[in-house]
Design a protein around this motif. Structure first.
Motif, short mmCIF file in Angstrom:
data_model
loop_
_atom_site.label_atom_id
_atom_site.label_comp_id
_atom_site.label_asym_id
_atom_site.label_seq_id
_atom_site.Cartn_x
_atom_site.Cartn_y
_atom_site.Cartn_z
N ASP A 112 0.29 -66.83 102.42
CA ASP A 112 1.36 -66.35 103.51
C ASP A 112 2.61 -66.18 102.95
OD1 ASP A 112 -0.78 -66.04 105.24
OD2 ASP A 112 -0.23 -67.88 106.09
N GLU A 113 3.03 -67.18 102.09
CA GLU A 113 4.27 -67.07 101.58
C GLU A 113 4.91 -65.65 100.78
OE1 GLU A 113 8.38 -68.12 101.01
OE2 GLU A 113 6.68 -69.05 102.61
N ALA A 114 3.59 -65.03 100.16
CA ALA A 114 3.84 -63.85 99.71
C ALA A 114 4.09 -62.75 100.42
CB ALA A 114 2.63 -63.61 98.68
N ARG A 173 5.94 -65.70 90.21
CA ARG A 173 6.12 -64.77 89.21
C ARG A 173 6.31 -63.17 89.81
NH1 ARG A 173 3.63 -66.20 84.10
NH2 ARG A 173 3.30 -68.21 84.04
N ALA A 174 5.69 -62.82 90.89
CA ALA A 174 5.90 -61.63 91.28
C ALA A 174 7.08 -61.48 91.78
CB ALA A 174 4.89 -61.43 92.32
N VAL A 175 7.79 -62.53 92.33
CA VAL A 175 9.28 -62.27 92.95
C VAL A 175 9.99 -61.97 91.47
CG1 VAL A 175 11.07 -63.50 93.88
CG2 VAL A 175 8.66 -63.37 95.23
N ARG A 228 -0.78 -57.86 97.25
CA ARG A 228 -2.22 -58.41 96.86
C ARG A 228 -2.28 -60.08 97.12
NH1 ARG A 228 -5.03 -61.31 93.54
NH2 ARG A 228 -3.40 -61.74 92.18
N ILE A 229 -1.08 -60.81 96.79
CA ILE A 229 -1.41 -62.13 96.92
C ILE A 229 -1.32 -62.60 98.61
CG2 ILE A 229 -0.13 -64.37 96.50
CD1 ILE A 229 0.97 -62.97 94.07
N GLU A 254 -6.88 -65.87 85.34
CA GLU A 254 -7.38 -67.24 85.94
C GLU A 254 -6.83 -67.96 87.22
OE1 GLU A 254 -9.32 -71.52 84.96
OE2 GLU A 254 -8.71 -70.54 83.38
N LEU A 255 -5.29 -67.55 87.26
CA LEU A 255 -4.50 -67.93 88.26
C LEU A 255 -4.96 -66.87 89.63
CD1 LEU A 255 -0.66 -68.56 87.75
CD2 LEU A 255 -2.42 -69.92 88.54
N SER A 256 -5.36 -65.55 89.17
CA SER A 256 -5.76 -64.70 90.22
C SER A 256 -7.22 -65.31 90.70
CB SER A 256 -5.85 -63.35 89.65
OG SER A 256 -4.56 -62.98 89.72
N GLU A 257 -8.08 -65.68 89.79
CA GLU A 257 -9.39 -66.12 90.31
C GLU A 257 -9.12 -67.40 91.15
OE1 GLU A 257 -11.94 -66.86 86.85
OE2 GLU A 257 -11.67 -64.91 86.24
#
Length: 95
Positions: free
Chosen positions: A76-78, A57-59, A69-70, A38-41
């Motif tokens: 942009d921060e990703a 979470r990915a970091v 992907r993010i 749901e976060l991805s959605e």
């Protein structure tokens, strides 16, 4: 101050109607529940707060593909975090 218990469905309705605070609160609740789908959605729908949570979470996981992907989804921060991790020395030492 009053402690209001707002359900995700109500927040979703408000967010869909354009309420930015509802988007943020919904992303926070979804993150707390650990619902990455749901976060991805939410990110795909433009929620910057969802991007923040997913990036964090990915970091922590060192997931470079997820950071890409993010970033591609518009947070942009990703992309900055991805570049930071890619520029780090392979042995983990800072030069």
């Amino acid at each position: 101050m009053e402690n209001v218990n707002i359900d995700r469905e109500t927040l979703r309705e408000l967010a869909d109607a354009g309420n930015e605070s509802a988007w943020d609160r919904l992303a926070d609740l979804v993150d707390a529940a650990g619902d990455l789908d749901e976060l991805s959605e939410l990110l795909d729908e433009g929620s910057q707060r969802a991007g923040f949570h997913l990036t964090r979470r990915a970091v922590a996981d060192g997931d470079l593909r997820e950071l890409q992907r993010i970033s591609d989804a518009g947070y942009d921060e990703a992309g900055r975090e991805l570049e930071r991790l890619l520029e780090a020395p392979a042995d983990g030492r800072r030069d």
